[in-house]
Design a protein around this motif. Structure first.
Motif, mmCIF file in Angstrom:
data_model
loop_
_atom_site.group_PDB
_atom_site.id
_atom_site.type_symbol
_atom_site.label_atom_id
_atom_site.label_comp_id
_atom_site.label_asym_id
_atom_site.label_seq_id
_atom_site.Cartn_x
_atom_site.Cartn_y
_atom_site.Cartn_z
ATOM 1 N N HIS A 197 -7.772 8.220 -0.753
ATOM 2 C CA HIS A 197 -8.124 7.867 0.623
ATOM 3 C C HIS A 197 -7.805 6.401 0.849
ATOM 4 O O HIS A 197 -8.142 5.555 0.016
ATOM 5 C CB HIS A 197 -9.628 8.077 0.874
ATOM 6 C CG HIS A 197 -10.085 9.466 0.630
ATOM 7 N ND1 HIS A 197 -10.128 10.407 1.617
ATOM 8 C CD2 HIS A 197 -10.488 10.074 -0.514
ATOM 9 C CE1 HIS A 197 -10.563 11.549 1.097
ATOM 10 N NE2 HIS A 197 -10.781 11.376 -0.190
ATOM 11 N N ARG A 198 -7.168 6.116 1.968
ATOM 12 C CA ARG A 198 -6.944 4.715 2.346
ATOM 13 C C ARG A 198 -8.206 4.223 3.040
ATOM 14 O O ARG A 198 -8.825 4.938 3.829
ATOM 15 C CB ARG A 198 -5.752 4.611 3.292
ATOM 16 C CG ARG A 198 -5.458 3.178 3.708
ATOM 17 C CD ARG A 198 -4.222 3.099 4.575
ATOM 18 N NE ARG A 198 -3.136 2.557 3.755
ATOM 19 C CZ ARG A 198 -1.853 2.686 4.039
ATOM 20 N NH1 ARG A 198 -1.464 3.374 5.077
ATOM 21 N NH2 ARG A 198 -0.945 2.136 3.262
ATOM 22 N N ILE A 210 0.712 5.000 -2.165
ATOM 23 C CA ILE A 210 0.782 6.338 -1.576
ATOM 24 C C ILE A 210 1.950 7.116 -2.169
ATOM 25 O O ILE A 210 1.792 8.284 -2.561
ATOM 26 C CB ILE A 210 0.893 6.248 -0.040
ATOM 27 C CG1 ILE A 210 -0.418 5.673 0.529
ATOM 28 C CG2 ILE A 210 1.203 7.612 0.567
ATOM 29 C CD1 ILE A 210 -0.333 5.281 1.988
ATOM 30 N N GLU A 242 -4.707 -1.569 4.832
ATOM 31 C CA GLU A 242 -3.613 -0.756 4.295
ATOM 32 C C GLU A 242 -3.375 -0.958 2.801
ATOM 33 O O GLU A 242 -2.598 -0.232 2.194
ATOM 34 C CB GLU A 242 -2.322 -1.028 5.073
ATOM 35 C CG GLU A 242 -1.794 -2.428 4.924
ATOM 36 C CD GLU A 242 -0.527 -2.676 5.727
ATOM 37 O OE1 GLU A 242 0.285 -3.508 5.290
ATOM 38 O OE2 GLU A 242 -0.356 -2.038 6.771
ATOM 39 N N ASP A 243 -4.069 -1.904 2.193
ATOM 40 C CA ASP A 243 -3.869 -2.192 0.776
ATOM 41 C C ASP A 243 -5.082 -1.851 -0.091
ATOM 42 O O ASP A 243 -5.142 -2.222 -1.256
ATOM 43 C CB ASP A 243 -3.492 -3.660 0.584
ATOM 44 C CG ASP A 243 -2.169 -4.001 1.272
ATOM 45 O OD1 ASP A 243 -1.224 -3.195 1.162
ATOM 46 O OD2 ASP A 243 -2.101 -5.054 1.939
ATOM 47 N N GLN A 244 -6.049 -1.138 0.476
ATOM 48 C CA GLN A 244 -7.250 -0.737 -0.259
ATOM 49 C C GLN A 244 -7.368 0.791 -0.243
ATOM 50 O O GLN A 244 -7.221 1.420 0.808
ATOM 51 C CB GLN A 244 -8.513 -1.331 0.380
ATOM 52 C CG GLN A 244 -8.567 -2.840 0.365
ATOM 53 C CD GLN A 244 -8.824 -3.387 -1.022
ATOM 54 O OE1 GLN A 244 -9.584 -2.827 -1.800
ATOM 55 N NE2 GLN A 244 -8.174 -4.490 -1.340
ATOM 56 N N PHE A 245 -7.684 1.355 -1.421
ATOM 57 C CA PHE A 245 -7.763 2.807 -1.562
ATOM 58 C C PHE A 245 -8.968 3.194 -2.412
ATOM 59 O O PHE A 245 -9.450 2.402 -3.222
ATOM 60 C CB PHE A 245 -6.497 3.338 -2.249
ATOM 61 C CG PHE A 245 -5.248 3.075 -1.472
ATOM 62 C CD1 PHE A 245 -4.752 4.003 -0.579
ATOM 63 C CD2 PHE A 245 -4.567 1.871 -1.626
ATOM 64 C CE1 PHE A 245 -3.607 3.748 0.147
ATOM 65 C CE2 PHE A 245 -3.411 1.603 -0.911
ATOM 66 C CZ PHE A 245 -2.933 2.543 -0.015
ATOM 67 N N GLY A 284 0.795 -1.220 0.000
ATOM 68 C CA GLY A 284 0.000 0.000 0.000
ATOM 69 C C GLY A 284 0.832 1.276 0.000
ATOM 70 O O GLY A 284 0.446 2.273 -0.609
ATOM 71 N N GLN A 285 1.968 1.253 0.674
ATOM 72 C CA GLN A 285 2.813 2.453 0.713
ATOM 73 C C GLN A 285 3.299 2.833 -0.674
ATOM 74 O O GLN A 285 3.479 4.018 -0.965
ATOM 75 C CB GLN A 285 3.987 2.251 1.676
ATOM 76 C CG GLN A 285 4.810 3.512 1.898
ATOM 77 C CD GLN A 285 3.991 4.651 2.489
ATOM 78 O OE1 GLN A 285 3.258 4.478 3.463
ATOM 79 N NE2 GLN A 285 4.104 5.847 1.904
#
Length: 100
Positions: free
Chosen positions: A44-45, A22, A50-53, A18-19
């Motif tokens: 937006h997270r 970002i 942490e892996d969905q946006f 996820g990072q």
């Protein structure tokens, strides 16, 4: 009748990456927000994942969105994102607001 285009884009990254989404967004966002016709471009997270946006986009017109899609920075971003995404993003085009 408004010609504004509104998009909600669902993004999933590979587990633990996820990072990278970002980081890519932080480099891309200033370029996109500077484009003619860009009204909103916000990532937006999803809470507790942490892996969905969710990416919210608003464009002044269909032609502004079409021009955005063929900018060099978007072509590069589209080529790079499969390295950390779990699959293609789901793009939802929103219609007009439904009155209460």
């Amino acid at each position: 009748m408004s010609s504004e285009v509104k998009l909600v884009i669902l993004i999933s990254t590979q587990a633990g990456r996820g990072q990278e989404q970002i980081d890519a967004f932080e480099k891309l966002a200033p370029l996109v927000r500077n484009e003619d016709g860009c009204l909103q471009y916000d990532l937006h997270r999803v809470t507790d994942d942490e892996d969905q946006f969710v990416l919210i986009e608003r464009w002044a017109s269909k032609s502004a969105l079409e021009a955005h899609d063929i900018t060099p920075h978007m072509i590069a971003a589209d080529a790079y994102s499969p390295t950390f995404r779990a699959g293609p993003a789901t793009v939802l085009h929103l219609g007009s607001t439904i009155p209460a």
